[in-house]
Design an enzyme around this catalytic site. Structure first.
Site, PDB file in Angstrom:
ATOM      1  N   ASP A 200       0.836  -1.389  -0.253  1.00  0.00           N
ATOM      2  CA  ASP A 200      -0.405   0.003   0.408  1.00  0.00           C
ATOM      3  C   ASP A 200       0.831   0.870  -0.188  1.00  0.00           C
ATOM      4  O   ASP A 200       0.268   2.454  -0.530  1.00  0.00           O
ATOM      5  CB  ASP A 200      -0.816  -0.133   1.158  1.00  0.00           C
ATOM      6  CG  ASP A 200      -1.509  -1.511   1.688  1.00  0.00           C
ATOM      7  OD1 ASP A 200      -2.513  -1.816   0.250  1.00  0.00           O
ATOM      8  OD2 ASP A 200      -1.185  -1.931   2.277  1.00  0.00           O
TER       9      ASP A 200
ATOM     10  N   HIS B  12      -4.821  -3.094   6.357  1.00  0.00           N
ATOM     11  CA  HIS B  12      -4.381  -3.508   5.163  1.00  0.00           C
ATOM     12  C   HIS B  12      -5.273  -3.832   4.503  1.00  0.00           C
ATOM     13  O   HIS B  12      -5.681  -4.875   4.613  1.00  0.00           O
ATOM     14  CB  HIS B  12      -3.930  -4.904   4.919  1.00  0.00           C
ATOM     15  CG  HIS B  12      -3.204  -5.338   3.768  1.00  0.00           C
ATOM     16  ND1 HIS B  12      -2.279  -4.733   2.819  1.00  0.00           N
ATOM     17  CD2 HIS B  12      -3.813  -6.228   3.022  1.00  0.00           C
ATOM     18  CE1 HIS B  12      -3.094  -5.176   1.682  1.00  0.00           C
ATOM     19  NE2 HIS B  12      -3.771  -5.817   1.580  1.00  0.00           N
TER      20      HIS B  12
HETATM   21  P1  NAX Z   1      -2.069 -17.934  -3.498  1.00  0.00           P
HETATM   22  O1  NAX Z   1      -3.736 -18.910  -3.546  1.00  0.00           O
HETATM   23  O2  NAX Z   1      -1.359 -18.438  -5.201  1.00  0.00           O
HETATM   24  O3  NAX Z   1      -1.288 -18.874  -2.817  1.00  0.00           O
HETATM   25  C1  NAX Z   1      -1.428 -19.253  -1.241  1.00  0.00           C
HETATM   26  C2  NAX Z   1      -0.973 -20.456  -1.254  1.00  0.00           C
HETATM   27  O4  NAX Z   1      -1.085 -20.921   0.318  1.00  0.00           O
HETATM   28  C3  NAX Z   1      -1.592 -21.427  -1.592  1.00  0.00           C
HETATM   29  O5  NAX Z   1      -0.421 -22.980  -2.629  1.00  0.00           O
HETATM   30  C4  NAX Z   1      -2.179 -21.950  -0.856  1.00  0.00           C
HETATM   31  O6  NAX Z   1      -1.860 -24.016  -1.090  1.00  0.00           O
HETATM   32  C5  NAX Z   1      -0.969 -22.142   0.142  1.00  0.00           C
HETATM   33  N1  NAX Z   1      -1.545 -22.389   1.801  1.00  0.00           N
HETATM   34  C6  NAX Z   1      -3.100 -22.199   2.077  1.00  0.00           C
HETATM   35  N2  NAX Z   1      -2.489 -22.682   3.344  1.00  0.00           N
HETATM   36  C7  NAX Z   1      -1.720 -22.824   4.028  1.00  0.00           C
HETATM   37  C8  NAX Z   1      -0.905 -23.261   5.210  1.00  0.00           C
HETATM   38  N3  NAX Z   1      -1.782 -23.605   6.169  1.00  0.00           N
HETATM   39  N4  NAX Z   1       0.432 -23.207   5.301  1.00  0.00           N
HETATM   40  C9  NAX Z   1       0.780 -23.186   3.958  1.00  0.00           C
HETATM   41  N5  NAX Z   1       0.452 -23.439   3.083  1.00  0.00           N
HETATM   42  C10 NAX Z   1      -0.551 -22.364   2.919  1.00  0.00           C
HETATM   43  O7  NAX Z   1      -1.926 -16.748  -3.273  1.00  0.00           O
HETATM   44  P2  NAX Z   1      -1.828 -15.855  -3.618  1.00  0.00           P
HETATM   45  O8  NAX Z   1      -2.101 -15.119  -4.441  1.00  0.00           O
HETATM   46  O9  NAX Z   1       0.028 -16.099  -3.204  1.00  0.00           O
HETATM   47  O10 NAX Z   1      -1.888 -14.690  -1.863  1.00  0.00           O
HETATM   48  C11 NAX Z   1      -1.196 -15.022  -0.263  1.00  0.00           C
HETATM   49  C12 NAX Z   1      -2.337 -14.281   0.538  1.00  0.00           C
HETATM   50  O11 NAX Z   1      -1.295 -13.384   0.366  1.00  0.00           O
HETATM   51  C13 NAX Z   1      -3.605 -14.230  -0.179  1.00  0.00           C
HETATM   52  O12 NAX Z   1      -4.333 -13.854   1.529  1.00  0.00           O
HETATM   53  C14 NAX Z   1      -3.715 -12.711  -0.392  1.00  0.00           C
HETATM   54  O13 NAX Z   1      -4.974 -12.578   0.291  1.00  0.00           O
HETATM   55  C15 NAX Z   1      -2.646 -12.096   0.372  1.00  0.00           C
HETATM   56  N6  NAX Z   1      -1.834 -10.851   0.038  1.00  0.00           N
HETATM   57  C16 NAX Z   1      -1.603 -10.048   1.082  1.00  0.00           C
HETATM   58  C17 NAX Z   1      -1.313  -8.565   0.536  1.00  0.00           C
HETATM   59  C18 NAX Z   1      -0.750  -7.869   1.032  1.00  0.00           C
HETATM   60  O14 NAX Z   1      -0.362  -5.971   0.789  1.00  0.00           O
HETATM   61  N7  NAX Z   1      -0.825  -7.740   2.742  1.00  0.00           N
HETATM   62  C19 NAX Z   1      -1.138  -8.372  -1.207  1.00  0.00           C
HETATM   63  C20 NAX Z   1      -1.047  -9.480  -1.973  1.00  0.00           C
HETATM   64  C21 NAX Z   1      -2.288 -10.881  -1.748  1.00  0.00           C
HETATM   65  O15 NAX Z   1      -3.386 -10.535  -2.159  1.00  0.00           O
END
Ligand code: NAX
Length: 328
Positions: A159, A187
């Site tokens: 952000d 966020h």
């Molecule tokens: P993806 O769905 O591509 O990847 C997430 C991965 O996490 C998947 O491979 C899943 O199997 C794995 N996972 C789920 N539960 C788990 C656990 N208990 N232990 C280990 N791995 C686990 O999502 P992606 O685009 O990489 O985003 C990841 C997270 O970042 C989401 O929650 C998203 O909302 C968040 N974001 C946060 C941002 C921020 O600025 N704070 C911005 C970008 C993003 O939106």
């Protein structure tokens, strides 16, 4: 050569990790002299994909990358971690309310907090990226009695960087000429990107911006809704930019912020700026020698006060919800 640093990344097979891991291994996060040991954590269903990512990391033959270990067990994955980047989370699906999202993520961050507490290195520093990031960090912190609370942070640097980009675009300045941007609060769409103390080439941003209505009507909503705009354009949520922000967050925390500037990090409040103590809220911070300090004494006008309070109120309601659910 320096002592190797062990970095655990969760969600290692996901799209953010695909932008993040290769930059960590290239030295962008911890510097060009620091060898890295990666530990990647996933859920069992994604371990096969994670093996593919590990193969690609190997194929880059990065000089700084000492090892890559993969696991689906948090008690193993955080073992010896000096840096833990918690990217994996349960995504929000259609018709899911924020309360459902908190409930779905509670068990993940309860377990990971406990595992970090039990098995990470004494100097572990934690960055939560997975949403709802601030409250997931609060849950992990609450379940990690052995780790000082201030080591738990959440990502608002994306952000912050988006705010720099919007101000640069408006003023025609280079991103490098912009300083002292602040993102306050959660966020989420209630975050408050604040230009009140920002400078463009050393002069107050207000003068460079021109029409003051631009801040309220264009700048703030554009930064708040940028994540949604990316999803609409790309058909997927921000990934490489989120990875770049995570790199920036850990790099600045460990190696320090630029003189005269600050960055935004969501950190446990010490009560500064009227934010209730312990709430993980975004603040302007400077970093030196591996420690961050909330920038003290900034003047907060009425416009800013209202917006900070609104985002902090949302964080308080999230905290109440997860305490009610027994996660903290
Ligand atoms: P993806 O769905 O591509 O990847 C997430 C991965 O996490 C998947 O491979 C899943 O199997 C794995 N996972 C789920 N539960 C788990 C656990 N208990 N232990 C280990 N791995 C686990 O999502 P992606 O685009 O990489 O985003 C990841 C997270 O970042 C989401 O929650 C998203 O909302 C968040 N974001 C946060 C941002 C921020 O600025 N704070 C911005 C970008 C993003 O939106």
């Amino acid at each position: 050569a320096r002592t190797p640093v062990t970095v655990t990344v969760t969600g290692g097979a996901g799209q953010i990790a695909y932008g993040l891991l290769f930059r960590i291994a290239a030295g962008d996060m911890l510097g060009p002299d620091t060898p890295v040991r990666l530990r990647l954590l996933e859920i069992p269903a994604a371990v096969q994909a994670l093996e593919g990512v590990a193969m690609e990391l190997e194929d880059c033959a990065f000089p700084l990358l000492e090892s890559v270990d993969i696991s689906d067990d948090p008690w193993d994955g955080f073992s010896g971690a000096n840096v833990a980047v918690l990217v994996g989370a349960r995504p929000r699906t259609a018709r899911m309310e924020r309360a459902d999202l908190l409930a779905a993520n509670g068990p993940i961050f309860t377990d990971q907090g406990a595992a970090i507490s039990a098995s990470a290195a004494d100097d572990v520093r934690v960055l939560v990226v997975g949403n709802p990031a601030n409250t997931n960090a609060f849950i992990a912190m609450s379940n990690a009695p052995e780790v000082p609370a201030e080591r738990f942070t959440a990502l608002t640097r994306l952000d912050h960087n988006r705010a720099i980009a919007q101000l640069a675009r408006r003023t025609g300045a280079a991103a490098a000429d912009i300083a002292r941007i602040t993102v306050w609060g959660n966020h989420s769409a209630t975050q408050y990107p604040d230009l009140g103390h920002a400078t463009v080439a050393g002069r107050p941003a207000a003068g460079a911006v021109g029409d003051p209505a631009w801040v309220r009507d264009e700048f703030i909503p554009t930064v708040q809704r940028r994540g949604t705009a990316i999803i609409e354009a790309r058909g997927a949520s921000s990934a490489a930019s989120a990875a770049a922000a995570a790199i920036d967050h850990i790099r600045d925390w460990t190696l320090g912020t630029a003189p005269g500037d600050w960055v935004s990090m969501a950190v446990p409040s010490d009560g500064s700026y009227g934010v209730p103590e312990g709430l993980i809220s975004s603040f302007p911070v400077t970093c030196a020698a591996g420690e961050y300090t909330i920038v003290p004494g900034l003047e907060i006008d009425e416009f800013s006060r209202e917006r900070i309070d609104a985002s902090v109120a949302e964080l308080e309601s999230e905290r109440e919800a997860v305490i009610g659910l027994g996660f903290a």
